[in-house]
Design an enzyme around this catalytic site. Structure first.
Site, PDB file in Angstrom:
ATOM      1  N   TYR A 148      -0.715   3.305   9.899  1.00 10.67           N
ATOM      2  CA  TYR A 148      -1.991   4.005  10.070  1.00 10.67           C
ATOM      3  C   TYR A 148      -1.971   4.815  11.359  1.00 10.67           C
ATOM      4  O   TYR A 148      -1.351   4.419  12.351  1.00 10.67           O
ATOM      5  CB  TYR A 148      -3.145   3.004  10.190  1.00 10.67           C
ATOM      6  CG  TYR A 148      -3.612   2.409   8.897  1.00 10.67           C
ATOM      7  CD1 TYR A 148      -4.610   3.015   8.147  1.00 10.67           C
ATOM      8  CD2 TYR A 148      -3.058   1.221   8.432  1.00 10.67           C
ATOM      9  CE1 TYR A 148      -5.058   2.450   6.968  1.00 10.67           C
ATOM     10  CE2 TYR A 148      -3.502   0.654   7.245  1.00 10.67           C
ATOM     11  CZ  TYR A 148      -4.502   1.265   6.525  1.00 10.67           C
ATOM     12  OH  TYR A 148      -4.938   0.707   5.350  1.00 10.67           O
ATOM     13  N   TYR A 167       2.091  -2.790   4.436  1.00 14.68           N
ATOM     14  CA  TYR A 167       2.263  -2.976   5.879  1.00 14.68           C
ATOM     15  C   TYR A 167       2.012  -4.426   6.271  1.00 14.68           C
ATOM     16  O   TYR A 167       1.261  -5.136   5.598  1.00 14.68           O
ATOM     17  CB  TYR A 167       1.360  -2.012   6.665  1.00 14.68           C
ATOM     18  CG  TYR A 167      -0.122  -2.146   6.425  1.00 14.68           C
ATOM     19  CD1 TYR A 167      -0.906  -3.047   7.144  1.00 14.68           C
ATOM     20  CD2 TYR A 167      -0.761  -1.334   5.490  1.00 14.68           C
ATOM     21  CE1 TYR A 167      -2.274  -3.150   6.930  1.00 14.68           C
ATOM     22  CE2 TYR A 167      -2.127  -1.434   5.259  1.00 14.68           C
ATOM     23  CZ  TYR A 167      -2.882  -2.343   5.989  1.00 14.68           C
ATOM     24  OH  TYR A 167      -4.236  -2.442   5.767  1.00 14.68           O
ATOM     25  N   ARG A 179       0.268  -6.580   3.455  1.00 13.79           N
ATOM     26  CA  ARG A 179      -0.737  -6.039   2.539  1.00 13.79           C
ATOM     27  C   ARG A 179      -0.064  -5.249   1.429  1.00 13.79           C
ATOM     28  O   ARG A 179       0.800  -4.405   1.705  1.00 13.79           O
ATOM     29  CB  ARG A 179      -1.694  -5.079   3.278  1.00 13.79           C
ATOM     30  CG  ARG A 179      -2.604  -5.643   4.364  1.00 13.79           C
ATOM     31  CD  ARG A 179      -3.609  -6.691   3.898  1.00 13.79           C
ATOM     32  NE  ARG A 179      -4.127  -6.578   2.533  1.00 13.79           N
ATOM     33  CZ  ARG A 179      -5.088  -5.752   2.149  1.00 13.79           C
ATOM     34  NH1 ARG A 179      -5.670  -4.938   2.989  1.00 13.79           N
ATOM     35  NH2 ARG A 179      -5.506  -5.734   0.902  1.00 13.79           N
ATOM     36  N   HIS A 201      -2.443   0.149  -0.550  1.00 12.94           N
ATOM     37  CA  HIS A 201      -3.828   0.347  -0.980  1.00 12.94           C
ATOM     38  C   HIS A 201      -4.424   1.564  -0.301  1.00 12.94           C
ATOM     39  O   HIS A 201      -3.976   1.977   0.769  1.00 12.94           O
ATOM     40  CB  HIS A 201      -4.682  -0.886  -0.655  1.00 12.94           C
ATOM     41  CG  HIS A 201      -4.704  -1.211   0.814  1.00 12.94           C
ATOM     42  ND1 HIS A 201      -3.730  -1.980   1.404  1.00 12.94           N
ATOM     43  CD2 HIS A 201      -5.535  -0.842   1.806  1.00 12.94           C
ATOM     44  CE1 HIS A 201      -3.985  -2.077   2.703  1.00 12.94           C
ATOM     45  NE2 HIS A 201      -5.066  -1.387   2.981  1.00 12.94           N
ATOM     46  N   HIS A 217      -8.214   2.725   1.060  1.00 16.20           N
ATOM     47  CA  HIS A 217      -9.588   2.289   1.310  1.00 16.20           C
ATOM     48  C   HIS A 217     -10.556   3.338   0.766  1.00 16.20           C
ATOM     49  O   HIS A 217     -10.352   4.538   0.995  1.00 16.20           O
ATOM     50  CB  HIS A 217      -9.830   2.135   2.813  1.00 16.20           C
ATOM     51  CG  HIS A 217      -9.025   1.032   3.435  1.00 16.20           C
ATOM     52  ND1 HIS A 217      -9.510  -0.248   3.577  1.00 16.20           N
ATOM     53  CD2 HIS A 217      -7.770   1.006   3.946  1.00 16.20           C
ATOM     54  CE1 HIS A 217      -8.594  -1.011   4.165  1.00 16.20           C
ATOM     55  NE2 HIS A 217      -7.527  -0.268   4.403  1.00 16.20           N
TER      56      HIS A 217
HETATM   57 FE   LIG Z   1      -5.600  -1.111   5.010  1.00 17.05          FE
END
Ligand SMILES: [Fe+3]
Lengths: 246, 189
Positions: A114, A153, A163, A166, A168
């Site tokens: 991110y 990640y 995770r 995905h 969001h």
């Molecule tokens: Fe996330």
């Protein structure tokens, strides 16, 4: 720190539990951060037909441009990764389209990183990808984004926590009561079984509603792979009252 | 209802919404320097009383004349470069959004809600919160509506903003606690 095996056993304790609407229980111990962040008191039921929450914020042509839905064109170069088209329809539970409403997304890049200072795991940033987009639904409730497939990640819930990939989503409905923040997942991800956030949705049928469908008809020749993610918003609105009580 | 579709389940907003959800001027529902503007501020706390630095609050309220229709223009995009500009400082949109700072603090500048819709509707998101929570902020002197009337005095107090100084109100959100501490959260069915 807790092992994956211990988390798996905890996930199993809650698996299959059916919750109204399929929403997660706010108290879900396998997701450690939920422990101190869920209410212990019962929620207070509100049935006021005049409630402000039965109406909702409005967004318009000045708030979103068509380019905001293309996350691959926010920089001078092309982002790395698998280009995808994500399309879907936003409706209420009666199947009525949510028109002209704001859909916001944010995501990691193809390497699972991110653009956020708090995230420091050693995967590369992509100078050509930020990972935030916005769209307004059309007259039928449809939205569409062009982006790249995010990578999985690691995170700090337990040892070797990863995770599943995905995106969001933040969505507004025809009433503030229908507000939804969720995550869209990709079909067949091998990490579903190990992820306490995905598994916080304990009803298998409800889990399926978080997974986009690969849709070859949405794939664009020589350009992108297509995924369909329809969104159904929960909760009443003023129009429910008007139409249901006529 | 003609159909009864099953809803899309909620998931946590996670920790990394900071470049996706906040927008410039999200907290400035009323323009700076407007004589009627009121600041509301506070902290978001967890069950141990620690402030939460990764929460984000959406606010929605009726216009000062009581209209619930809302108005566009909260985000406004600069069409020449795609940057988010935020509001134009004139139109009242009724919508605000504020993320908590590193110390768990948030602040909103807005107008006192209309007497027949006497509260700010709040939707709370946070890392660790799997499904958002709704609450309301009532201003001092708000008429007692059905919700307030149905609450015990100690529960009611969690929904009342407290005057702190001239045109500054304090409202803390406690996600977890005893009856007197935990904020009243709402279920609209
Ligand atoms: Fe996330």
């Amino acid at each position: 720190m807790t092992s994956q095996q211990e988390i798996d056993e905890e996930i199993l304790e809650y698996a299959g539990v059916r919750v109204p609407g399929g929403h997660p229980s706010r108290d879900y111990p396998p997701y450690r951060s939920s422990g101190l962040r869920h209410p212990r008191q019962a929620l207070t039921v509100v049935t006021d037909p005049e409630a402000v929450e039965l109406y909702t914020p409005v967004f318009g042509a000045g708030d979103v441009t068509a380019l905001d839905a293309d996350l691959t064109r926010q920089h001078s170069g092309e982002p790395l990764g698998e280009r995808i088209t994500v399309t879907g329809r936003v409706t209420d539970r009666a199947g009525r389209p949510v028109r002209g409403q704001l859909v916001e997304i944010w995501q990691a890049n193809a390497a699972g990183r991110y653009v956020h200072r708090q995230e420091q795991h050693p995967a590369p940033l992509d100078p050509n990808f930020t990972g935030a987009g916005r769209a307004l639904t059309d007259a039928e409730g449809n939205y569409s984004f062009t982006t790249i497939k995010p990578g999985p990640y690691p995170w700090g819930n337990h040892v070797n926590a990863w995770r599943p990939a995905h995106i969001h989503f933040s969505v507004f409905g025809t009433a503030f009561t229908q507000r939804l923040v969720t995550q869209m997942y990709f079909p067949g991800d091998p990490l579903f079984a190990f992820d306490p956030i995905f598994q916080s949705v304990t009803d298998p049928a409800a889990q399926q509603r978080l997974i986009a469908a690969y849709d070859h008809g949405l794939s664009v020749s020589n350009f992108s792979l297509g995924f369909r993610f329809d969104i159904v918003l929960d909760g009443p609105s003023a129009t429910y009252f008007e139409e249901d009580h006529q | 209802m003609s159909q009864n579709l099953e809803p899309t389940p909620s998931q946590t907003v996670g920790p990394f919404f900071g470049y996706g959800l906040p927008f410039p001027g999200g907290s400035d529902v009323a323009p700076a320097g407007h004589p009627d503007a009121v600041s509301v501020h506070g902290f978001v706390y967890d069950g141990e009383g620690n402030p939460i630095p990764d929460a984000i609050l959406d606010f929605w309220q009726a216009a000062p004349d009581g209209s619930r229709a809302g108005s566009p223009g909260s985000l406004r995009v600069d069409t020449s470069n795609g940057r988010l500009l935020g509001r134009d400082g004139v139109r009242f949109t009724g919508f605000g959004r504020v993320g908590t700072d590193g110390d768990g603090h948030w602040a909103l500048r807005t107008f006192a809600p209309a007497p027949d819709a006497p509260y700010l509707a709040v939707c709370v998101f946070a890392r660790g919160l799997l499904h958002h929570l709704f609450t309301r902020i009532y201003f001092p002197g708000a008429p007692e509506d059905a919700l307030l009337a149905g609450l015990s005095p100690e529960r009611r107090a969690t929904l009342l903003a407290r005057p702190e100084s001239d045109r500054v109100l304090r409202f803390d959100v406690r996600l977890q606690g005893g009856e007197a501490e935990e904020t009243v959260f709402l279920d609209f069915g």
